[in-house]
Design an enzyme around this catalytic site. Structure first.
Site, PDB file in Angstrom:
ATOM      1  N   HIS A  58      -3.347   4.108   5.532  1.00  0.00           N
ATOM      2  CA  HIS A  58      -3.206   4.082   4.159  1.00  0.00           C
ATOM      3  C   HIS A  58      -3.539   5.542   3.637  1.00  0.00           C
ATOM      4  O   HIS A  58      -4.414   6.252   4.198  1.00  0.00           O
ATOM      5  CB  HIS A  58      -4.411   3.232   3.623  1.00  0.00           C
ATOM      6  CG  HIS A  58      -4.285   1.606   3.900  1.00  0.00           C
ATOM      7  ND1 HIS A  58      -5.006   0.704   3.647  1.00  0.00           N
ATOM      8  CD2 HIS A  58      -3.169   1.184   4.531  1.00  0.00           C
ATOM      9  CE1 HIS A  58      -4.663  -0.465   3.845  1.00  0.00           C
ATOM     10  NE2 HIS A  58      -3.227  -0.257   4.582  1.00  0.00           N
ATOM     11  N   ARG A  92       4.483  -4.230   9.234  1.00  0.00           N
ATOM     12  CA  ARG A  92       5.151  -3.406   7.858  1.00  0.00           C
ATOM     13  C   ARG A  92       6.625  -3.955   8.187  1.00  0.00           C
ATOM     14  O   ARG A  92       7.210  -3.528   8.907  1.00  0.00           O
ATOM     15  CB  ARG A  92       4.894  -2.110   8.136  1.00  0.00           C
ATOM     16  CG  ARG A  92       3.467  -1.595   8.419  1.00  0.00           C
ATOM     17  CD  ARG A  92       3.287  -0.133   8.704  1.00  0.00           C
ATOM     18  NE  ARG A  92       1.988   0.205   8.770  1.00  0.00           N
ATOM     19  CZ  ARG A  92       1.313   1.559   9.055  1.00  0.00           C
ATOM     20  NH1 ARG A  92       2.141   2.466   9.017  1.00  0.00           N
ATOM     21  NH2 ARG A  92       0.041   1.582   9.360  1.00  0.00           N
ATOM     22  N   HIS A 144     -11.258   0.314   2.938  1.00  0.00           N
ATOM     23  CA  HIS A 144     -10.287  -0.381   2.295  1.00  0.00           C
ATOM     24  C   HIS A 144     -10.890  -1.364   1.238  1.00  0.00           C
ATOM     25  O   HIS A 144     -12.032  -1.995   1.340  1.00  0.00           O
ATOM     26  CB  HIS A 144      -9.506  -1.178   3.226  1.00  0.00           C
ATOM     27  CG  HIS A 144      -8.435  -2.191   2.721  1.00  0.00           C
ATOM     28  ND1 HIS A 144      -7.400  -1.609   2.214  1.00  0.00           N
ATOM     29  CD2 HIS A 144      -8.410  -3.343   2.886  1.00  0.00           C
ATOM     30  CE1 HIS A 144      -6.394  -2.734   1.872  1.00  0.00           C
ATOM     31  NE2 HIS A 144      -7.107  -3.703   2.272  1.00  0.00           N
ATOM     32  N   HIS A 186       0.941   4.542   1.929  1.00  0.00           N
ATOM     33  CA  HIS A 186       0.594   5.160   3.407  1.00  0.00           C
ATOM     34  C   HIS A 186       0.726   6.681   3.475  1.00  0.00           C
ATOM     35  O   HIS A 186       1.641   6.996   2.531  1.00  0.00           O
ATOM     36  CB  HIS A 186       1.299   4.468   4.635  1.00  0.00           C
ATOM     37  CG  HIS A 186       0.865   2.976   4.732  1.00  0.00           C
ATOM     38  ND1 HIS A 186       0.117   2.488   5.958  1.00  0.00           N
ATOM     39  CD2 HIS A 186       0.691   1.900   3.961  1.00  0.00           C
ATOM     40  CE1 HIS A 186      -0.211   1.451   5.907  1.00  0.00           C
ATOM     41  NE2 HIS A 186       0.169   0.814   4.774  1.00  0.00           N
ATOM     42  N   HIS A 230       3.971  -5.360   3.687  1.00  0.00           N
ATOM     43  CA  HIS A 230       3.483  -6.061   5.024  1.00  0.00           C
ATOM     44  C   HIS A 230       3.727  -7.533   4.981  1.00  0.00           C
ATOM     45  O   HIS A 230       4.033  -8.096   4.098  1.00  0.00           O
ATOM     46  CB  HIS A 230       1.637  -5.961   4.997  1.00  0.00           C
ATOM     47  CG  HIS A 230       1.229  -4.676   5.090  1.00  0.00           C
ATOM     48  ND1 HIS A 230       1.209  -4.162   6.374  1.00  0.00           N
ATOM     49  CD2 HIS A 230       1.037  -3.690   4.407  1.00  0.00           C
ATOM     50  CE1 HIS A 230       0.665  -2.822   6.535  1.00  0.00           C
ATOM     51  NE2 HIS A 230       0.727  -2.506   5.450  1.00  0.00           N
ATOM     52  N   ASP A 262      -4.363   1.820  -1.988  1.00  0.00           N
ATOM     53  CA  ASP A 262      -4.650   0.377  -1.795  1.00  0.00           C
ATOM     54  C   ASP A 262      -3.987  -0.280  -3.356  1.00  0.00           C
ATOM     55  O   ASP A 262      -4.592  -0.227  -4.257  1.00  0.00           O
ATOM     56  CB  ASP A 262      -6.343   0.000  -1.989  1.00  0.00           C
ATOM     57  CG  ASP A 262      -6.551  -0.019  -0.258  1.00  0.00           C
ATOM     58  OD1 ASP A 262      -5.932   0.181   0.503  1.00  0.00           O
ATOM     59  OD2 ASP A 262      -7.842   0.024  -0.131  1.00  0.00           O
ATOM     60  N   HIS A 303      -9.022   2.618  -0.925  1.00  0.00           N
ATOM     61  CA  HIS A 303      -8.344   3.632  -0.690  1.00  0.00           C
ATOM     62  C   HIS A 303      -7.496   3.920  -1.842  1.00  0.00           C
ATOM     63  O   HIS A 303      -6.990   3.159  -2.648  1.00  0.00           O
ATOM     64  CB  HIS A 303      -7.258   3.303   0.537  1.00  0.00           C
ATOM     65  CG  HIS A 303      -8.106   2.984   1.832  1.00  0.00           C
ATOM     66  ND1 HIS A 303      -7.488   2.142   2.701  1.00  0.00           N
ATOM     67  CD2 HIS A 303      -9.157   3.460   2.331  1.00  0.00           C
ATOM     68  CE1 HIS A 303      -8.217   1.988   3.843  1.00  0.00           C
ATOM     69  NE2 HIS A 303      -9.373   2.659   3.630  1.00  0.00           N
ATOM     70  N   HIS A 356       0.848  -1.299  -0.049  1.00  0.00           N
ATOM     71  CA  HIS A 356       0.007  -0.029  -0.015  1.00  0.00           C
ATOM     72  C   HIS A 356       0.946   1.217   0.079  1.00  0.00           C
ATOM     73  O   HIS A 356       2.101   1.312   0.499  1.00  0.00           O
ATOM     74  CB  HIS A 356      -0.786   0.003   1.520  1.00  0.00           C
ATOM     75  CG  HIS A 356      -1.381  -1.283   1.754  1.00  0.00           C
ATOM     76  ND1 HIS A 356      -1.274  -1.735   3.058  1.00  0.00           N
ATOM     77  CD2 HIS A 356      -2.362  -2.013   0.972  1.00  0.00           C
ATOM     78  CE1 HIS A 356      -1.867  -2.777   2.928  1.00  0.00           C
ATOM     79  NE2 HIS A 356      -2.499  -2.949   2.144  1.00  0.00           N
TER      80      HIS A 356
HETATM   81 CU   LIG Z   1      -0.334  -0.870   4.460  1.00  0.00          CU
END
Ligand SMILES: [Cu+2]
Ligand SMILES: *[C@@H]1O[C@H](CO)[C@@H](O)[C@H](O)[C@H]1NC(C)=O
Length: 210
Positions: free
Chosen positions: A89, A171, A97, A75, A148, A109, A106, A73
């Site tokens: 995000h 993360r 999401h 962020h 992640h 995403d 998002h 993602h």
């Molecule tokens: Cu993330």
């Protein structure tokens, strides 16, 4: 010819010149590093974002996770003291999401990236996304790309975490997204190319002759 008519010709030509001004595609880059103090794996990668006529193309290679799918993602904040410092995000529309190809998602995403191989697996990334951009409201430059530790459930997990984070876990690597190319037009309010000078010259020519 009266002044009004001359001015309208001039404006028409200048509008055409503006529409034809070509700016080179913008490109941004993120170098991913493990900034998670609780995870000592050696995870590295470089991911490039390029404007194309189909959307933002995302290409790159990440090394260091075993085979599997992992949440990926953009962020919100461009700070990586730890990857957690980058906040949630990037979600300028305040939506739930989702997956990269979902209607509701998002802006940040990007779904999952897939690794192949054993402990030090490799992920070769080549995605085109039509939502996140390198300009305007959905501009991701200056924010953080995050990888992640677990698979993103794409908002389909049936719980609250699924609708905010995709339950993608810790993360494990992150990098601030910065300007890669071109170096100049990012800062100029008006963009022009040599062709605009040709249009201006022809506009003046028409104006004088009219
Ligand atoms: Cu993330
Ligand atoms: C855009 O998508 C089409 C169809 O998938 C593809 O043929 C073309 O090469 C793509 N263009 C760019 C600039 O990536």
């Amino acid at each position: 010819m009266d002044l009004l008519k001359r001015c309208s010709i001039l404006l028409t030509i200048l509008a055409a010149a503006n529409a034809n001004a070509v700016e080179p595609p913008r490109q941004a880059v993120a170098t991913l590093l493990n900034r998670n103090p609780l995870d000592n794996r050696d995870i590295t990668g470089t991911v490039v974002f390029t404007e194309t006529s189909n959307g933002t193309q995302i290409t790159g290679t990440i090394v260091g996770l075993p085979a599997g799918k992992y949440g990926f993602h953009v962020h919100e904040m461009g700070t990586i003291v730890t990857c957690d410092a980058a906040g949630g995000h990037f979600n300028p529309d305040g939506t739930n999401h989702g997956g990269i190809d979902h209607e509701v998602r998002h802006v940040g995403d990007l779904g999952n990236v897939e690794f192949e191989g054993a402990i030090l697996g490799v992920s070769n990334i080549n995605i085109v996304d039509t939502v996140l951009t390198l300009r305007g409201r959905n501009n991701i430059v200056g924010r953080t790309l995050v990888l992640h530790a677990e698979e993103d459930d794409l908002g389909l997990g049936g719980n609250e975490g699924s609708l905010t984070t995709g339950n993608a876990g810790a993360r494990v690597a992150c990098g601030v997204i910065g300007i890669a190319a071109p170096l100049d037009p990012w800062n100029s309010a008006a963009t022009s190319s040599p062709s605009i000078l040709v249009f201006i010259a022809s506009a003046i020519f028409v104006y004088v002759r009219a």
